[in-house]
Design a protein around this motif. Structure first.
Motif, short mmCIF file in Angstrom:
data_model
loop_
_atom_site.label_atom_id
_atom_site.label_comp_id
_atom_site.label_asym_id
_atom_site.label_seq_id
_atom_site.Cartn_x
_atom_site.Cartn_y
_atom_site.Cartn_z
N CYS A 76 0.83 -1.21 0.00
CA CYS A 76 0.00 0.00 0.00
C CYS A 76 0.87 1.26 0.00
O CYS A 76 0.57 2.23 -0.70
CB CYS A 76 -0.92 0.00 1.21
SG CYS A 76 -2.25 -1.20 1.13
N ASN A 77 1.94 1.22 0.79
CA ASN A 77 2.82 2.38 0.87
C ASN A 77 3.48 2.65 -0.48
O ASN A 77 3.54 3.80 -0.94
CB ASN A 77 3.89 2.15 1.92
CG ASN A 77 4.85 3.33 2.02
OD1 ASN A 77 4.46 4.41 2.44
ND2 ASN A 77 6.09 3.13 1.64
N GLU A 78 3.98 1.59 -1.14
CA GLU A 78 4.62 1.78 -2.44
C GLU A 78 3.60 2.28 -3.47
O GLU A 78 3.92 3.13 -4.30
CB GLU A 78 5.24 0.47 -2.92
CG GLU A 78 6.42 -0.01 -2.10
CD GLU A 78 7.58 0.97 -2.09
OE1 GLU A 78 7.71 1.77 -3.03
OE2 GLU A 78 8.37 0.95 -1.13
N THR A 79 2.39 1.76 -3.41
CA THR A 79 1.34 2.20 -4.34
C THR A 79 1.02 3.68 -4.14
O THR A 79 0.86 4.44 -5.09
CB THR A 79 0.06 1.37 -4.14
OG1 THR A 79 0.37 -0.01 -4.34
CG2 THR A 79 -1.03 1.79 -5.12
N ILE A 119 3.91 5.72 -5.54
CA ILE A 119 3.86 5.72 -7.00
C ILE A 119 2.81 6.70 -7.49
O ILE A 119 3.02 7.46 -8.43
CB ILE A 119 3.60 4.30 -7.53
CG1 ILE A 119 4.87 3.45 -7.32
CG2 ILE A 119 3.20 4.31 -9.00
CD1 ILE A 119 4.65 1.97 -7.49
N ALA A 120 1.64 6.68 -6.85
CA ALA A 120 0.57 7.61 -7.24
C ALA A 120 1.02 9.06 -7.05
O ALA A 120 0.75 9.92 -7.88
CB ALA A 120 -0.70 7.32 -6.43
N THR A 121 1.71 9.30 -5.93
CA THR A 121 2.21 10.65 -5.65
C THR A 121 3.22 11.10 -6.70
O THR A 121 3.15 12.22 -7.22
CB THR A 121 2.87 10.71 -4.25
OG1 THR A 121 1.91 10.29 -3.28
CG2 THR A 121 3.33 12.11 -3.93
N LEU A 122 4.14 10.21 -7.02
CA LEU A 122 5.17 10.54 -8.01
C LEU A 122 4.57 10.76 -9.39
O LEU A 122 5.00 11.63 -10.14
CB LEU A 122 6.22 9.43 -8.05
CG LEU A 122 7.12 9.35 -6.81
CD1 LEU A 122 7.83 8.01 -6.75
CD2 LEU A 122 8.13 10.49 -6.81
#
Length: 200
Positions: A153-156, A159-162
């Protein structure tokens, strides 16, 4: 006329050196000198004590390398400032892209770990049949599973933020926010009293 920098960026020759010099000499020069990119050329000029001895066209070369409009009536200092802003923005965007690639790879790795964890569940039930402590085994499995999904969830989210940073073009603001967050998380900022006691 353009300038070519040597490999350590401390010396230059002009493009005139490549004219009518013959292939052999041109090949030799190319081993030592290269056409600099925007950042290389900016750093070279920024480190000079004076710009009096360099060709006047070098600032046009710099503006083109940095992707900014050239104005021959503009003061060199002002052009350098605009080029630095353009370079910083481009470098911040590249940093976001690299971080996005790293996060995407990390997420795929976590997905693989989740698959492996699923296989571990099958092994867990085999161990249960062999009489191992039920509660401890299940708690251990659930804790591991929860950690993997939290990481996913954190990586997702990252990724969405980036991706949003790339679309909205706010690389500088993103970088500043990351630096502020890292500063907040320092021990002396999270626990100022405790940190002061330890220093004493």
């Amino acid at each position: 006329m353009m300038i070519y920098l040597n490999n350590d960026g401390t010396d230059y020759i002009t493009s005139d050196n490549f004219v009518n010099c013959g292939k052999e000499q041109r090949d030799e020069l190319s081993k030592v000198y290269h056409l600099p990119d925007g950042r290389e050329l900016f750093n070279f000029l920024d480190n000079l004590d004076s710009w009096a001895d360099i060709p006047a066209d070098v600032f046009k070369q710099l503006s083109e390398a940095c992707g900014v409009e050239y104005d021959d009536q503009e003061e060199a200092d002002d052009l350098m400032e605009r080029c630095e802003e353009a370079l910083s923005k481009e470098e911040a965007a590249e940093e976001v892209k690299r971080e996005l690639e790293r996060r995407l790879a990390s997420r795929e790795k976590i997905k693989e770990e989740i698959k492996i964890n699923q296989y571990d569940l099958e092994k867990l039930f085999r161990r249960l049949r062999d009489g191992e402590d039920v509660v401890n085994l299940i708690q251990s499995f659930v804790s591991q599973k929860e950690g993997l999904y939290n990481s996913l969830c954190n990586e997702t989210y990252e990724i969405a933020t980036l991706n949003a940073v790339q679309v909205l073009g706010v690389e500088e603001e993103y970088k500043k926010a990351v630096e502020e967050t890292e500063d907040w998380m320092k021990m002396e900022n999270c626990f100022p009293n405790l940190y002061q006691d330890n220093k004493g």
